[in-house]
Every structure is written in structure tokens, then in C-alpha cells.
Scaffold this motif. Structure first.
Motif, PDB file in Angstrom:
ATOM      1  N   ILE A  31      20.184  47.902  56.996  1.00  0.00           N
ATOM      2  CA  ILE A  31      18.799  47.633  57.389  1.00  0.00           C
ATOM      3  C   ILE A  31      18.812  47.439  58.895  1.00  0.00           C
ATOM      4  O   ILE A  31      19.266  46.412  59.415  1.00  0.00           O
ATOM      5  CB  ILE A  31      18.257  46.380  56.672  1.00  0.00           C
ATOM      6  CG1 ILE A  31      18.296  46.585  55.153  1.00  0.00           C
ATOM      7  CG2 ILE A  31      16.835  46.072  57.143  1.00  0.00           C
ATOM      8  CD1 ILE A  31      17.892  45.367  54.360  1.00  0.00           C
ATOM      9  N   TYR A  32      18.347  48.449  59.599  1.00  0.00           N
ATOM     10  CA  TYR A  32      18.456  48.454  61.061  1.00  0.00           C
ATOM     11  C   TYR A  32      17.076  48.293  61.678  1.00  0.00           C
ATOM     12  O   TYR A  32      16.047  48.585  61.045  1.00  0.00           O
ATOM     13  CB  TYR A  32      19.111  49.768  61.522  1.00  0.00           C
ATOM     14  CG  TYR A  32      19.708  49.711  62.898  1.00  0.00           C
ATOM     15  CD1 TYR A  32      20.756  48.832  63.182  1.00  0.00           C
ATOM     16  CD2 TYR A  32      19.221  50.513  63.915  1.00  0.00           C
ATOM     17  CE1 TYR A  32      21.302  48.775  64.455  1.00  0.00           C
ATOM     18  CE2 TYR A  32      19.766  50.466  65.187  1.00  0.00           C
ATOM     19  CZ  TYR A  32      20.804  49.589  65.453  1.00  0.00           C
ATOM     20  OH  TYR A  32      21.343  49.530  66.713  1.00  0.00           O
ATOM     21  N   GLU A  33      17.047  47.829  62.933  1.00  0.00           N
ATOM     22  CA  GLU A  33      15.776  47.547  63.601  1.00  0.00           C
ATOM     23  C   GLU A  33      14.903  48.775  63.748  1.00  0.00           C
ATOM     24  O   GLU A  33      13.676  48.693  63.795  1.00  0.00           O
ATOM     25  CB  GLU A  33      16.037  46.914  64.966  1.00  0.00           C
ATOM     26  CG  GLU A  33      16.964  47.727  65.841  1.00  0.00           C
ATOM     27  CD  GLU A  33      17.473  46.934  67.033  1.00  0.00           C
ATOM     28  OE1 GLU A  33      17.280  47.429  68.157  1.00  0.00           O
ATOM     29  OE2 GLU A  33      18.042  45.850  66.834  1.00  0.00           O
ATOM     30  N   THR A  34      15.540  49.952  63.857  1.00  0.00           N
ATOM     31  CA  THR A  34      14.771  51.199  63.874  1.00  0.00           C
ATOM     32  C   THR A  34      15.268  52.072  62.729  1.00  0.00           C
ATOM     33  O   THR A  34      16.479  52.140  62.475  1.00  0.00           O
ATOM     34  CB  THR A  34      14.953  51.952  65.198  1.00  0.00           C
ATOM     35  OG1 THR A  34      16.346  52.200  65.422  1.00  0.00           O
ATOM     36  CG2 THR A  34      14.391  51.151  66.362  1.00  0.00           C
ATOM     37  N   PRO A  35      14.370  52.748  62.009  1.00  0.00           N
ATOM     38  CA  PRO A  35      14.810  53.609  60.907  1.00  0.00           C
ATOM     39  C   PRO A  35      15.786  54.675  61.411  1.00  0.00           C
ATOM     40  O   PRO A  35      15.630  55.212  62.510  1.00  0.00           O
ATOM     41  CB  PRO A  35      13.504  54.243  60.416  1.00  0.00           C
ATOM     42  CG  PRO A  35      12.423  53.342  60.906  1.00  0.00           C
ATOM     43  CD  PRO A  35      12.910  52.752  62.184  1.00  0.00           C
ATOM     44  N   VAL A  36      16.794  54.971  60.599  1.00  0.00           N
ATOM     45  CA  VAL A  36      17.822  55.935  60.983  1.00  0.00           C
ATOM     46  C   VAL A  36      17.763  57.135  60.049  1.00  0.00           C
ATOM     47  O   VAL A  36      17.857  56.988  58.824  1.00  0.00           O
ATOM     48  CB  VAL A  36      19.233  55.308  60.931  1.00  0.00           C
ATOM     49  CG1 VAL A  36      20.281  56.350  61.326  1.00  0.00           C
ATOM     50  CG2 VAL A  36      19.311  54.086  61.829  1.00  0.00           C
TER      51      VAL A  36
END
Length: 737
Positions: A31-36
Motif C-alpha cells: 500500500i503505497y502513497e501513490t498507486p503503482v
């Protein structure tokens, strides 16, 4: 954030493919700060896999060079923010995998490269490829401190660009008891080695060590898990595996060694790793910078024994494993007896490995990669180098070392095998004329004592090759026997060029007088020339003569007649879309407009200048259309209304192009030509279609050209002289600004 991975990929049976799959899958799970969003450009080998998973959006056939260019276009046109290259020499086409270089050069996004192999003793091509990749990369990832030191020391990579991130490992959830039960190994002391089989794996060392081990621990089972490496299988079949099986039989170990000839899924591999008591990597040499199998074993908390190759020495320090010598059967046997007989000691070893391994699970490693991608994307920006930033001091030091290597008291040997003179091919007039021109230029610019010492050798060769009628022979064997009655017109013209230059730049009167004699003995043949290149070379030679004797009206008129021979050739072949002197672009093309640009200085004729500039513009649009020099190759050349032959690119064409733009600058004083001089010269230093240097910084010679497979590594006289004359042309022009 959208990233693209370039490398092999599952279902291709390759360690790099498995690595890429694990990294990509793990980044998706975070779960990252910007979608990957992650996509893959996959490398196909001869197996030609087609059933790739959905994330594979483009396939490169390993040995199809055009696929790499198309892949670059695909990446640039699909909104990618960052490119991640998983690099290993064997998975890309061309010499040492150099086909990847043009792809990387064309990318308009930042590049992160993971080097899975860093060699301490690379070949010329291996080193050149790694250096070229490193220059284009925004960040480089390696998996050991040894790799960092090698990149700095051997490949001259700035440490600020290098990041060390451990090899990721799966999360192991099964207990040893459950794993052994699942594999029906309960009650066994399990030793394990996994990975592709090949002679360098040293499996025989483990097998031989078992002779003493099974006497004390008859419940020992050594599992050799993995297929034979595809390259080994292709060239040697199952010879190594059969040798190991025979050795097992000879030593009476059939009940203690199990071969599993499969490329197994990761969940099954995790079960074997969880089940094993001791994991062994018995590799037979130290030059392995990364071992995924060793990393996995540490991650599983196995008791690890290994030979002291580079990665093992780092990964197993601080009590995370034990080392034994290369091919040291007795040493390994002693370690096995010690650990299998001491449960507490083995448990401590396993606990330390597990503690370290828990910090290198794929989710934690993937988080480090994502952070790196973010940093690189944030600070990356496209920077076009402005002409004002060109620095002449960026050039390699000028050196006649290879020229001296090729030269003996007779003259310069025309060919080389790699960097060694090839005496079998003897001498030629063309190269001795070029060598005379070079040494005169070098002495004029640098007062070079080596150049001064070489001038009489080349002048003497030219003297020896001139016949009584003023024409020249060209070729002579190493036995000093002529191999032809008369040489080519091109050789004649190149000789006139060098002799013309001698008039104004002879270091002493004796050289001047001999050069003058040779020049005027040949002058009666000027008007009889048919080859347009010979005419061009001769025009240039006359121009140099006229710099010394500008009032020789007879020679001016001779040059005028020759110049209009080129103009007429142009008029006879010109069409709306074809502005050239012939119906094809062949070799040494830029010499034709160069000759007319030189002639304009003395003839002041608008027609000649117009033809010179029209043909210069035509050639420039073909050879500089991508922002770097791409010479017409000699494989098929470039016939009107057909395709340009890309390979078989030769240094003499680059020399002519450098000199053409230089003369255009002299004539017009337009700054744009200054930049084109330098852009053209940098073909030698890697600004070319394959993005690899042609100049050899070690030998101080120049390779013979760019071929479809890579660099022609022979360093003959023509190529090295072309590089050095180009160098002096660039140096003189920029140093005078």
C-alpha cells in the motif's frame, strides 16, 4: 506511478525472470502513497515463449535488433514514469548484450538498472557495455558491497549513483517439521543445493564429502534440486548431471543423493528450503557477485555452508553461515560432521540466518525499490547539452601509441588482429599517406617528438611506391614485394592529399624537397582521374598546396577543372529528392562536399559552393537525423529509392564527416557547424547506433567499425588514423575559439 521492467520473465526458466516477477508482484502488494502500475517488456530467447501473463505488454526477441528500438518507442508512448532494467549479460542480443544500449539511449524516462553480475575481469566488450549502461542510468542497484567497489574501480561509476539493496526472499511460513512431512523426508537429515546445474556449481565436492558423513549419519540425504542450465544443455547436454550420477554410484551413495531435474515453482522451492537442515553452495570460483539461491537459503533460516565466493563472504559474515575452501572435500566433510553432530550449534547458525532473512523478505525489499523509483523520478529531468558546454578537455589524451605499434622501419602495417599488427596483410599506400598526414598534423599542433620521428618512415614508403611515370603502387607484402603493377586511383588521390599538406607543414627542407618532387611527378595524371573520390582527394591536396603557393594559376585552373567534374557528376544524378553525385551513397561520402568546400576558398565560384552546401545538407539529413552520427554502412550501402544500410559503418566515413563540417564552419562561420563537428566526432566515443565506444582507451587504437553484431574489434591502421586525424581536426578548431 507507472514503471516498466525490462528483463526475462516467467514462464521463461531464468533466475532473472523469477526475480523480476517477485519484485513486480511485491510492489503491487504494497500500500503505497501513490498507486503503482507495473508492466513488463520481456526478453525471448530461442524458445520463443508466447504464453506470458497479462503484465507483459511487449516482447523483444533477443537477437532481433529492431525489436529493441520498437520497445523504446513503446515505452516512450505509454506514459511510463520510470524504466527498470534487470541486467545480465546473457539475456540481451549482440556482443556481450550490447543491443540493449540503443534502447536505453532512446528512452525519455529515468532509468534504474539492477546489475545481477559485475565482473572483476571483464572482456573489452563486457566492460564497454557496462560502462555505457552506467552512464545512461539514473541509479544503479547492486546486492553486495563488493559490487560497489568493482563498479567504482573497474567501471569508474560514481558512488553517488549506486544503491545496495539485498536480494529479496519469499516469506517462509512452514515449520521444518511440516515441510519435511509434506515432502516425505521425515527422519532425514536434509542437505540441499538448488539452482541451474553446470560445471561451475561444484556439486561433486558435496557428493565426495558425503562418504565420511553417511558413515556417522546414515540418515543423511543430499537433494540436488534444479534443471541443467539451458546454455549448458544446448552445448553439452546432460554430460555434467550424468557425471554426477556416475560419481554417486561409484561412491555407493545412491540412497543418500536425490536429483530432482525440474525448474520448480516458488511455493515448492520454499517447502524444500524450509525442510532442509543445511543448505550448501559449493561454487568453484569466487567471481560471483550475487547469488539468489544463497539469499533464499538465508531467508529460510537454513544452516548455510558455502565456498568463499564474493556474495557468500558478505552474506554469511557475523555467524550467519560457515565457509569452506573451493573444492575442499575434507573441509566440507568436517563442517557437516560438526554441525550435524551438534544440534545447538546448528540451531544457533539457523537462528542468525533467519533473523537476517526476515529483513530481506520481498515486501521489505520492494518497498526500498519503490522509494528509489520515487526519488529518481522526482529529481530526473531531461537535460540537452548546449554547445556552450562542449569542453575539449573531455577528449581522451592524444596518443600515437597504437600507430607506433603498427609501424616498423618500412611503413605502417595496414591491418591488425585485435590490437596486434597483422604482418600477413603487409602494407598499403593509402594508410602510409594517411599516416604522413596525421604525423604532420600532430607535429604541427603538439610539437610531438614521436610524430616527428615517424614522418620520414611514411614519406620514404610513398617515395618507394612511386613509379617512374609518376603513378603509385599501393600494396606491398611483408616480404617487401609489390603485389600489383599500379595502385588504385583512390590511393593516388589520398597520397596527393598528404603531399599537398606537406608543402606548408614540412618540418625540414629535406622532407619538403622530396614531397615536392613526388607531388609534381604525379601532377600530370590529375586530369586523367576517373574516380570521383580520387578527384576529391586530389582537390584537397591541391588546396593544401595552394595555401603554400596561392599564386600558382596553372594549379588553380587544374583544380577548377577537377571541381567541375564533381559538379557535373552532381548535375547528372540530381533529382528532386536525391542531391548527390552518384546514384548511391557508398564509402567516404562526405569527402565529396568537403573537396568542393575546400575549393571554394580559391575559386570563389557560386556554383561550386551551392553544390557543396546542397550535398552537405542532403548527407546531413541522412546521417544526423537522430541527433547523433549514423554513417551509411557498407553492407549494402544506400541506393537511390532504397533503404539505408545501417551496419558496416567505418571510421573513414566519420573522418570525412568531421572534416566536412569543419570546413563548412571555416567557410560560413556558422556556430551550428561547430556543434556538428563535435557530435560527429563523438561517434568514436559511443554516440552511435550501438551506443558503444569505438576508440579503445587501453590500446589507444580505434576499432574497425560497427557491425550488426557489435564492434569489429580489429584495430587496423585506417581506423586508428581516421580517429586521430579527426581528433586533431576537432582539437585545433575548438582550441582556437
Amino acid at each position: 506511478m507507472k514503471v516498466v521492467y525490462i528483463g526475462t520473465y516467467v514462464p521463461r526458466e531464468c533466475g532473472i525472470g523469477t526475480f523480476t516477477k517477485n519484485l513486480l508482484r511485491s510492489t503491487k502488494q504494497i500500500i503505497y502513497e501513490t498507486p503503482v502500475e507495473s508492466i513488463v517488456v520481456a526478453l525471448n530467447d530461442a524458445e520463443n515463449i508466447s504464453d506470458y501473463p497479462d503484465e507483459v505488454k511487449f516482447i523483444i526477441n533477443q537477437d532481433q535488433q529492431e525489436d529493441y528500438i520498437q520497445a523504446a518507442d513503446f515505452i516512450n508512448n505509454n506514459g511510463v514514469d520510470c524504466c527498470i532494467l534487470e541486467h545480465e549479460y546473457g539475456i540481451f542480443g549482440g556482443q556481450s548484450g550490447l543491443y540493449i544500449l540503443p534502447l536505453l539511449h532512446r528512452l525519455k524516462v529515468p532509468i534504474v538498472v539492477t546489475f545481477h553480475t559485475v565482473l572483476e575481469r571483464p572482456s573489452y566488450n563486457e566492460k564497454a557495455v557496462l560502462i555505457a549502461i552506467s552512464k545512461m542510468a539514473n541509479a544503479i542497484v547492486v546486492m553486495s558491497n563488493k559490487a560497489i567497489r568493482l563498479l567504482q574501480r573497474i567501471y569508474h561509476v560514481s558512488v553517488e549513483k549506486i544503491f545496495c539493496i539485498d536480494h529479496g526472499v519469499p516469506t517462509f511460513n512452514k515449520s521444518q517439521v511440516a515441510a519435511k512431512e509434506e515432502l516425505q523426508l521425515t527422519g532425514k537429515r536434509v542437505l540441499l543445493t538448488f539452482g541451474f546445474l553446470g560445471r561451475n556449481k561444484g556439486i561433486e565436492t558435496v557428493i565426495k564429502s558425503l562418504v565420511e558423513v553417511v558413515k556417522r549419519f546414515p540418515d543423511t540425504l543430499y537433494v540436488v534440486l534444479g534443471k541443467t542450465h539451458p546454455n549448458v544443455l544446448r552445448h553439452s547436454g546432460e554430460e555434467y548431471r550424468n557425471y554426477l550420477k556416475q560419481l554417486v554410484t561409484e561412491l555407493g551413495l545412491n540412497h543418500h543423493v536425490l536429483f530432482i531435474n525440474e525448474f520448480i515453482a516458488q511455493d515448492i522451492l520454499a517447502t524444500y528450503l524450509s525442510a532442509c537442515d543445511i543448505y550448501i553452495t559449493p561454487y568453484i570460483n569466487e567471481a560471483q557477485i550475487t547469488s539468489g539461491t544463497l539469499s533464499y537459503a538465508i531467508g529460510a533460516g537454513a544452516g548455510v555452508l558455502s565456498t568463499p565466493y564474493w556474495h557468500a563472504k558478505e552474506l554469511l559474515k557475523d555467524g550467519r553461515g560457515r565457509l569452506f575452501g573451493f573444492k575442499d572435500v575434507d573441509g566440507l566433510s568436517s563442517l557437516l560432521l560438526e554441525l550435524l553432530g551438534d544440534h545447538e550449534k546448528l540451531s544457533e547458525l539457523r537462528a542468525r540466518a533467519l533473523a537476517y532473512g526476515q529483513e530481506t523478505t520481498w515486501p521489505k525489499i520492494a518497498a526500498k525499490y519503490l522509494k528509489l523509483y520515487d526519488e529518481i523520478i522526482a529529481r530526473a529531468h531531461v537535460h540537452k547539452k548546449d554547445f556552450s558546454e562542449v569542453n575539449i578537455n573531455d577528449l581522451p589524451p592524444f596518443s600515437l601509441e597504437h600507430v607506433k605499434r603498427l609501424t616498423n622501419p618500412v611503413g605502417i602495417i595496414q591491418h591488425a588482429t585485435y590490437a596486434i599488427p597483422n604482418y600477413k596483410e603487409g602494407y598499403c599506400l593509402d594508410d602510409n599517406a594517411r599516416a604522413l598526414l596525421l604525423t604532420l598534423m600532430a607535429y604541427q599542433q603538439f610539437n610531438d617528438p614521436d610524430a616527428l620521428a615517424l614522418i620520414p618512415t611514411y614519406l620514404a614508403y610513398i617515395h618507394y611506391m612511386q613509379k617512374e611515370d609518376g603513378l603509385f603502387r599501393n600494396f606491398m607484402g611483408f616480404d617487401n614485394q609489390f603485389t600489383e603493377a599500379v595502385g588504385s586511383e583512390d590511393a593516388f588521390g589520398r597520397t596527393i592529399w598528404a603531399l599537398g599538406y606537406l608543402f606548408a607543414h614540412a618540418p625540414c627542407d629535406g622532407y619538403y624537397q622530396l614531397g615536392r618532387q613526388l607531388f609534381f611527378n604525379a601532377a600530370k595524371h590529375f586530369e586523367r582521374l576517373d574516380s570521383i573520390r580520387a578527384i576529391a582527394y586530389t582537390i584537397i591536396g591541391i588546396c593544401h598546396y595552394l595555401e603554400h603557393q596561392p599564386n600558382d594559376e596553372g594549379m588553380i585552373e587544374r583544380m577548377r577543372a577537377l571541381s567541375f567534374r564533381l559538379v557535373n557528376a552532381y548535375e547528372n544524378n540530381k533529382t528532386d529528392k536525391w542531391h548527390w553525385y552518384e546514384p548511391l551513397l557508398a564509402y567516404d561520402n562526405a569527402i565529396l562536399p568537403l573537396a568542393l568546400l575546400q575549393a571554394v576558398k580559391f575559386l570563389n565560384d557560386d556554383t561550386i559552393q551551392t553544390v557543396a552546401m546542397e550535398t552537405l545538407d542532403f548527407l546531413e539529413k541522412i546521417c544526423l537525423k537522430n541527433g547523433y552520427l549514423s554513417i551509411v554502412g557498407n553492407q549494402q550501402w544506400f541506393y537511390k529509392d532504397q533503404h539505408v544500410s545501417k551496419f558496416g559503418q567505418q571510421p573513414i566515413d566519420v573522418l570525412a564527416t568531421v572534416m566536412m563540417f569543419n570546413q563548412a564552419y571555416v567557410l560560413t562561420a556558422k556556430k551550428e557547424y561547430l556543434e556538428k563537428i563535435f557530435v560527429s566526432f563523438k561517434w568514436f566515443l559511443g554516440e552511435n547506433d550501438l551506443r558503444i565506444t569505438i576508440y579503445d582507451h587501453e590500446t589507444k587504437g580505434c576499432c574497425d567499425g560497427l557491425e550488426v553484431y557489435g564492434v569489429n574489434r580489429n584495430q587496423g591502421a585506417e581506423s586508428t588514423l581516421a580517429y586521430l586525424i579527426s581528433y586533431l581536426t576537432v582539437y585545433k578548431t575548438y582550441n582556437s575559439l
